[in-house]
Design a protein around this motif. Structure first.
Motif, PDB file in Angstrom:
ATOM      1  N   ALA A  89       0.827  -1.214   0.000  1.00  0.00           N
ATOM      2  CA  ALA A  89       0.000   0.000   0.000  1.00  0.00           C
ATOM      3  C   ALA A  89       0.855   1.256   0.000  1.00  0.00           C
ATOM      4  CB  ALA A  89      -0.947  -0.002   1.193  1.00  0.00           C
ATOM      5  N   THR A  90       2.089   1.165   0.500  1.00  0.00           N
ATOM      6  CA  THR A  90       2.960   2.342   0.461  1.00  0.00           C
ATOM      7  C   THR A  90       3.312   2.705  -0.972  1.00  0.00           C
ATOM      8  OG1 THR A  90       5.001   1.054   0.657  1.00  0.00           O
ATOM      9  CG2 THR A  90       3.960   1.817   2.708  1.00  0.00           C
ATOM     10  N   SER A 120      -3.086   4.275  19.134  1.00  0.00           N
ATOM     11  CA  SER A 120      -2.522   5.609  18.948  1.00  0.00           C
ATOM     12  C   SER A 120      -2.760   6.110  17.529  1.00  0.00           C
ATOM     13  CB  SER A 120      -1.021   5.579  19.225  1.00  0.00           C
ATOM     14  OG  SER A 120      -0.444   6.815  18.886  1.00  0.00           O
ATOM     15  N   ASP A 121      -3.103   7.395  17.430  1.00  0.00           N
ATOM     16  CA  ASP A 121      -3.250   8.017  16.111  1.00  0.00           C
ATOM     17  C   ASP A 121      -1.941   8.613  15.621  1.00  0.00           C
ATOM     18  OD1 ASP A 121      -5.921   7.476  15.782  1.00  0.00           O
ATOM     19  OD2 ASP A 121      -6.591   9.351  16.687  1.00  0.00           O
ATOM     20  N   THR A 122      -0.958   8.658  16.498  1.00  0.00           N
ATOM     21  CA  THR A 122       0.283   9.352  16.147  1.00  0.00           C
ATOM     22  C   THR A 122       1.479   8.420  16.030  1.00  0.00           C
ATOM     23  OG1 THR A 122       0.692   9.811  18.487  1.00  0.00           O
ATOM     24  CG2 THR A 122      -0.483  11.501  17.227  1.00  0.00           C
ATOM     25  N   CYS A 123       1.274   7.128  16.151  1.00  0.00           N
ATOM     26  CA  CYS A 123       2.403   6.203  16.057  1.00  0.00           C
ATOM     27  C   CYS A 123       2.760   5.942  14.595  1.00  0.00           C
ATOM     28  CB  CYS A 123       2.102   4.902  16.790  1.00  0.00           C
ATOM     29  SG  CYS A 123       0.779   3.919  16.058  1.00  0.00           S
ATOM     30  N   ILE A 159      -1.941   7.387   7.708  1.00  0.00           N
ATOM     31  CA  ILE A 159      -1.932   7.154   6.251  1.00  0.00           C
ATOM     32  C   ILE A 159      -2.705   5.875   5.921  1.00  0.00           C
ATOM     33  CG2 ILE A 159      -0.449   6.473   4.321  1.00  0.00           C
ATOM     34  CD1 ILE A 159       1.680   8.361   5.430  1.00  0.00           C
ATOM     35  N   PHE A 160      -2.451   4.830   6.701  1.00  0.00           N
ATOM     36  CA  PHE A 160      -3.088   3.543   6.419  1.00  0.00           C
ATOM     37  C   PHE A 160      -4.572   3.553   6.795  1.00  0.00           C
ATOM     38  CE2 PHE A 160       1.425   2.797   6.878  1.00  0.00           C
ATOM     39  CZ  PHE A 160       1.689   2.215   5.647  1.00  0.00           C
ATOM     40  N   LEU A 187     -10.072   3.638   4.731  1.00  0.00           N
ATOM     41  CA  LEU A 187     -11.361   4.313   4.569  1.00  0.00           C
ATOM     42  C   LEU A 187     -11.675   4.529   3.096  1.00  0.00           C
ATOM     43  CD1 LEU A 187     -11.340   6.966   7.420  1.00  0.00           C
ATOM     44  CD2 LEU A 187     -12.814   4.960   7.228  1.00  0.00           C
ATOM     45  N   ASN A 188     -10.685   4.970   2.341  1.00  0.00           N
ATOM     46  CA  ASN A 188     -10.897   5.210   0.910  1.00  0.00           C
ATOM     47  C   ASN A 188     -11.102   3.915   0.157  1.00  0.00           C
ATOM     48  OD1 ASN A 188     -10.753   7.992   1.088  1.00  0.00           O
ATOM     49  ND2 ASN A 188      -8.529   8.011   0.868  1.00  0.00           N
TER      50      ASN A 188
END
Length: 188
Positions: free
Chosen positions: A44-45, A65-68, A82-83, A88-89
């Motif tokens: 996916a990257t 965590s949203d920031t890890c 990002i993931f 979601l998309n």
């Protein structure tokens, strides 16, 4: 001297990037528990989401965590956000693609491929009996109506019974073969 400056700048940038991530890696237990998820995230990257599954996306969202950062390649970490956005998309895109493909298959199967109804219309009550049969009510089907169904050529056409609602003629042939008065060996 320009090369040395470039190397120093690159080294400082790398250290700043690594320091911002240091000690802030996402736990991988849930992601690693889903077969193929880790590899799917690596793909996916590079914008290839073909291997990303719903279970893998659930594992991504289970990270508290949203920031890890996810460390997917040696020295290369990506924000979990990002993931989550990709997942979601992907869900929205998959739904839209599924809806589009379904509509195209339905339209393609019917487009210009309607059955001629002259023989069916020539049998009194046959058309109405077929409408009822499409809803699993076979009581009004007659031997004459079934003969008319079997006379329709080609056998790959669709019978338009209601506006925007067409059924494959083969469905009615199968029904006619299975109603009480018709033998399995012959529709006549």
């Amino acid at each position: 001297q320009t090369n040395v400056m470039f190397i120093v700048l690159a080294l400082v940038s790398a250290l700043v990037f690594l320091q911002s991530e240091a000690g802030n890696y996402c736990p991988l237990e849930n992601i690693n528990s889903i077969p193929g998820c880790f590899d799917a995230l690596k793909l996916a990257t590079g914008k290839d989401i073909s291997k990303l599954t719903r279970a893998c996306c659930r594992a991504v969202f289970s990270v508290s965590s949203d920031t890890c950062y996810l460390l997917l390649f040696p020295g290369k970490a990506y924000p979990i956000k990002i993931f989550r956005d990709i997942c979601l998309n992907q869900t929205n895109v998959m739904f839209m693609v599924l809806a589009l493909v379904s509509a195209l298959v339905f339209l393609q199967s019917e487009a210009g491929n309607y059955c001629p109804t002259e023989n069916i219309n020539s049998i009194p009550g046959c058309f109405d009996a077929l409408k009822l049969a499409s809803g699993k009510d076979y009581r009004r089907l007659t031997r004459g109506c079934c003969r008319a169904v079997f006379s329709v050529i080609p056998d790959t056409c669709f019978l338009l019974l209601f506006p925007g609602k067409a059924y494959p003629i083969k469905m009615f042939r199968n029904i006619c073969l299975n109603v009480n008065y018709v033998s399995a060996a012959s529709p006549f």
